[in-house]
Write an enzyme that holds these catalytic residues in place. Sequence first.
Site, PDB file in Angstrom:
ATOM      1  CB  CYS A  40      -0.885  -0.035   1.248  1.00  0.00           C
ATOM      2  SG  CYS A  40      -1.842   1.453   1.560  1.00  0.00           S
ATOM      3  CB  THR A  42      -0.065   3.313   4.438  1.00  0.00           C
ATOM      4  OG1 THR A  42      -1.216   4.108   4.149  1.00  0.00           O
ATOM      5  CG2 THR A  42       0.329   3.521   5.890  1.00  0.00           C
ATOM      6  CG  HIS A  45       3.700   7.568   2.941  1.00  0.00           C
ATOM      7  ND1 HIS A  45       4.422   8.602   2.371  1.00  0.00           N
ATOM      8  CD2 HIS A  45       2.465   7.616   2.392  1.00  0.00           C
ATOM      9  CE1 HIS A  45       3.647   9.252   1.502  1.00  0.00           C
ATOM     10  NE2 HIS A  45       2.463   8.671   1.488  1.00  0.00           N
ATOM     11  CG  HIS A  62      -2.436  -2.205   5.856  1.00  0.00           C
ATOM     12  ND1 HIS A  62      -1.266  -1.514   5.619  1.00  0.00           N
ATOM     13  CD2 HIS A  62      -3.385  -1.611   5.097  1.00  0.00           C
ATOM     14  CE1 HIS A  62      -1.503  -0.548   4.744  1.00  0.00           C
ATOM     15  NE2 HIS A  62      -2.781  -0.586   4.411  1.00  0.00           N
ATOM     16  N   GLY A 262      -6.524  11.738  -0.015  1.00  0.00           N
ATOM     17  CA  GLY A 262      -5.078  11.539  -0.067  1.00  0.00           C
ATOM     18  C   GLY A 262      -4.385  12.102   1.162  1.00  0.00           C
ATOM     19  CG  LEU A 263      -3.117   9.501   4.256  1.00  0.00           C
ATOM     20  CD1 LEU A 263      -2.338   8.305   4.792  1.00  0.00           C
ATOM     21  CD2 LEU A 263      -3.942  10.135   5.348  1.00  0.00           C
TER      22      LEU A 263
END
Length: 343
Positions: A40, A42, A45, A62, A262-263
Amino acid sequence: MATMRAAVLTAPRRFDLREVAIPQVGPDDALIRVSRTGICGTDIHIFNGHYAADRLPLVPGHEFAGTVAATGAHVRHIEPGTTCVADVNIGCGECYWCRRNEILNCPSMTQVGIGRDGAFAEYVCVPARLVIPAPDNVPAEVLALTEPVSCVVRAARKARATFGQSVVILGAGPIGNLHVQMMRLCGAAPIIVADLSEDRCRLALEAGADAAVADPAQLKAEVLKRTGGRGADLVIESVGSPRLYAAAFELIRKGGHVAFFGLTGPKDTVPVDILRTILEENSLKGSVAGMGEDMHDALTLLSHGRFRTEAFTRAAFPLDQIQRVFETLAERPQDLKTQIVFN
């Protein structure tokens, strides 16, 4: 002591393949033998040290599917051998936010693969109440998409997406492509995608977008042309760029809606024209991850073939290549998702 192989992120950009103890199963837990785990944004990151750096060493991962290997003494609703996926958002189950299926706001919330060891390992342990049995006839590589699909299910729910809405999706990466497909299922029309990558624009069109724009200078004109000069009913930002969030407000019609998805960085902000927002009755809504019923709905949609998954499942690598895979992800724009496969 029984052991398993796990990819432990010991420092930013450094995985160590280790032989570690298989997690102990508590009385209310389930141990899952992992079949597939998707990578992912994430996870990227975390790998680069931009997120969860204070939680290292950590086994990330995850987006997974597998088979129940063992259950705790109190577990009655699932049995070993059950094909499954799992909700990775662990709340207390009792507070105000958990009762409202807003588990990420639970004061004691943690997430598998982010706040505790996850599924870049042969086994992962989760609370049994979060395990969701899955059909045996759905391939593991498709089941491993349940968590990311749950994210767009929740975003659509939060944005109250419905038939006949015009939608702009900023970003045509993996999650942007899933947003396209989710909006199509909701009956949105037209669906306009913007991305700098010609490859991803092409994949978005194949997934059901009505238009894909690779030149930012042409985007607003394209949106106005396809919406009768009004602007879009809904704009979804799926990249995590403050600049794109600002642009989203310029693409909505009067009374339109911006979906924050979006983060960004923890201190990033975007200016909002307060008076315009009030007078035009515009709105915004944040959404980040699927949880609870979103996971069940995502599994149902995938099980019935409602999503095109080819570009998400064809790139698969064994665990012992995980370091190289993370270092070279950007070199495969034609693959929307990369998965780690376990024997």
